[in-house]
Write a protein that holds these residues in place. Sequence first.
Motif, short mmCIF file in Angstrom:
data_model
loop_
_atom_site.label_atom_id
_atom_site.label_comp_id
_atom_site.label_asym_id
_atom_site.label_seq_id
_atom_site.Cartn_x
_atom_site.Cartn_y
_atom_site.Cartn_z
N GLY A 189 0.47 0.62 1.86
CA GLY A 189 -0.65 -0.25 1.56
C GLY A 189 -1.55 0.28 0.45
N MET A 190 -1.31 1.52 0.03
CA MET A 190 -2.13 2.12 -1.01
C MET A 190 -1.57 1.83 -2.41
SD MET A 190 -2.75 5.76 0.96
CE MET A 190 -3.80 6.46 -0.33
N VAL A 191 -0.40 1.22 -2.47
CA VAL A 191 0.19 0.87 -3.77
C VAL A 191 0.36 -0.63 -3.84
CG1 VAL A 191 1.40 3.08 -3.92
CG2 VAL A 191 2.59 1.09 -2.97
N ALA A 192 0.56 -1.14 -5.03
CA ALA A 192 0.80 -2.56 -5.20
C ALA A 192 2.07 -2.96 -4.44
CB ALA A 192 0.94 -2.90 -6.68
N PRO A 193 2.08 -4.13 -3.81
CA PRO A 193 3.24 -4.53 -2.99
C PRO A 193 4.56 -4.45 -3.73
CG PRO A 193 1.41 -6.03 -2.62
CD PRO A 193 1.00 -5.14 -3.75
N GLU A 194 4.57 -4.84 -5.01
CA GLU A 194 5.83 -4.86 -5.75
C GLU A 194 6.32 -3.46 -6.10
OE1 GLU A 194 2.59 -5.90 -8.83
OE2 GLU A 194 2.98 -6.11 -6.68
N GLN A 195 5.48 -2.44 -5.88
CA GLN A 195 5.87 -1.05 -6.18
C GLN A 195 6.26 -0.27 -4.92
OE1 GLN A 195 2.56 0.64 -8.31
NE2 GLN A 195 2.80 -0.72 -10.06
N ALA A 196 6.26 -0.92 -3.78
CA ALA A 196 6.58 -0.24 -2.52
C ALA A 196 8.06 0.16 -2.49
CB ALA A 196 6.27 -1.15 -1.35
N ASP A 197 8.34 1.31 -1.87
CA ASP A 197 9.73 1.77 -1.71
C ASP A 197 10.31 1.19 -0.42
OD1 ASP A 197 9.74 3.32 -4.03
OD2 ASP A 197 8.81 5.01 -2.98
N SER A 198 10.43 -0.12 -0.35
CA SER A 198 10.74 -0.79 0.90
C SER A 198 12.15 -0.48 1.41
CB SER A 198 10.56 -2.31 0.76
OG SER A 198 11.19 -2.78 -0.42
N GLN A 281 6.79 -9.64 -6.60
CA GLN A 281 7.40 -9.36 -7.90
C GLN A 281 7.83 -10.65 -8.61
OE1 GLN A 281 11.60 -7.80 -8.36
NE2 GLN A 281 10.46 -5.93 -8.88
N ARG A 282 8.33 -11.63 -7.86
CA ARG A 282 8.96 -12.80 -8.46
C ARG A 282 8.08 -14.05 -8.52
NH1 ARG A 282 14.73 -13.32 -8.16
NH2 ARG A 282 15.70 -11.27 -8.20
N ALA A 283 7.01 -14.08 -7.73
CA ALA A 283 6.19 -15.30 -7.67
C ALA A 283 5.46 -15.54 -8.99
CB ALA A 283 5.19 -15.19 -6.53
N ASP A 284 5.23 -16.82 -9.30
CA ASP A 284 4.40 -17.15 -10.46
C ASP A 284 2.94 -16.90 -10.10
OD1 ASP A 284 3.62 -19.29 -8.84
OD2 ASP A 284 4.84 -20.76 -9.93
N ALA A 285 2.03 -17.18 -11.04
CA ALA A 285 0.62 -16.86 -10.83
C ALA A 285 0.05 -17.56 -9.60
CB ALA A 285 -0.18 -17.23 -12.08
#
Length: 360
Positions: A189-198, A281-285
């Motif tokens: 939760g401390m990083v942007a969702p698209e940067q998570a090592d899921s 990562q993929r959603a538009d604005a």
Amino acid sequence: MTPLGTVAGVRDFVEANLDDVRATLDRHVERAMLELPSAGADYRDLWASIGDQYLGGKDLRPSLTLAAYAGLGGEDAEAAVPVAAAMEMLHTAMLIHDDLLDGDEVRRGRPNVAGTRRAALATSGLPPAQVESHVLSAALLGGDLALASSYDLISRAKLPAHHRIACLDLITRAIRTTIAGELLDMYGGMVAPEQADSLVVAELKTATYSCIVPLLAGAQLAGGDPTMVSHLEKLGASLGLSFQLVDDDLGVFGDPAVTGKSVLSDLRAGKRTELLRLGFQRADAAGRAVLEASVGDPRLDEDGAARVREVLIASGAREHALRTARQHGRLARRIASERIPAPLSGYLVDLIDSLADRLS
């Protein structure tokens, strides 16, 4: 029962001994409830709620242990059953602690350890803060008891010393790896969702203790060689990732009446799953604005969740995540069919195919 040496024989061995696994767990809990008579009713009630926790599961972990053992030539159920039971008790511990970290009080459609304790205190008259303390303590201590029990089941098993030590080492590996995954998950939760090592989180938090360790425990008991252990480790990693990716999908798109799992809790908690990572990562604005407003909101309702689901579908995030799950499932299947000897190979291929049906 069909003779061992065939896929049907391995399947019969697993199915016949799952009842003994359940009975072993029940006896363990009953013995533990009575071993400290001076501990009082709360101690017994906590054990009872732990016993309720493993009811209704898929039995994946004990099944993998029993199958690896029988599929690689093992025949002594008395040796394999306690180890398989330890794998299920380890899973129970992980569920209790995971629910504690997520703030969930329902598991498989029933109150979990925390939920059971809250219900017991409903008419206690205690201040709300004290009730919360009791609930959290029950979940923490219940998970600890289950962890200790996974070791106890193996240490009391009728096994040669080297098998016992190896299986205890596997339990330790599973716990340490899962904690590493939980930490990555919590701090995600401390990083942007698209940067998570899921995907790393899924392998550490789920695949190791759910698939790799149960398979290796069965192989250890059967005398599997290092090459076989290596193949099973790779198979277990891919199988576990596929399983977790599908579970993450069901946690958002599933039917709670079927899965026994809320379709709001993961979204409310803002869990950094691969599904949500891909969504951001993929959603538009406009879609990202919906996700940012809704994911992680503890008050998210079904209407808000429906809007999130629309974004995950429209952005292609859901399809991409499920495609990744299928790829890992296919890799596990290929390893099973090309690297694992019969009859274990046939059993694992059938199991992988049955788990893949959850994607349809």
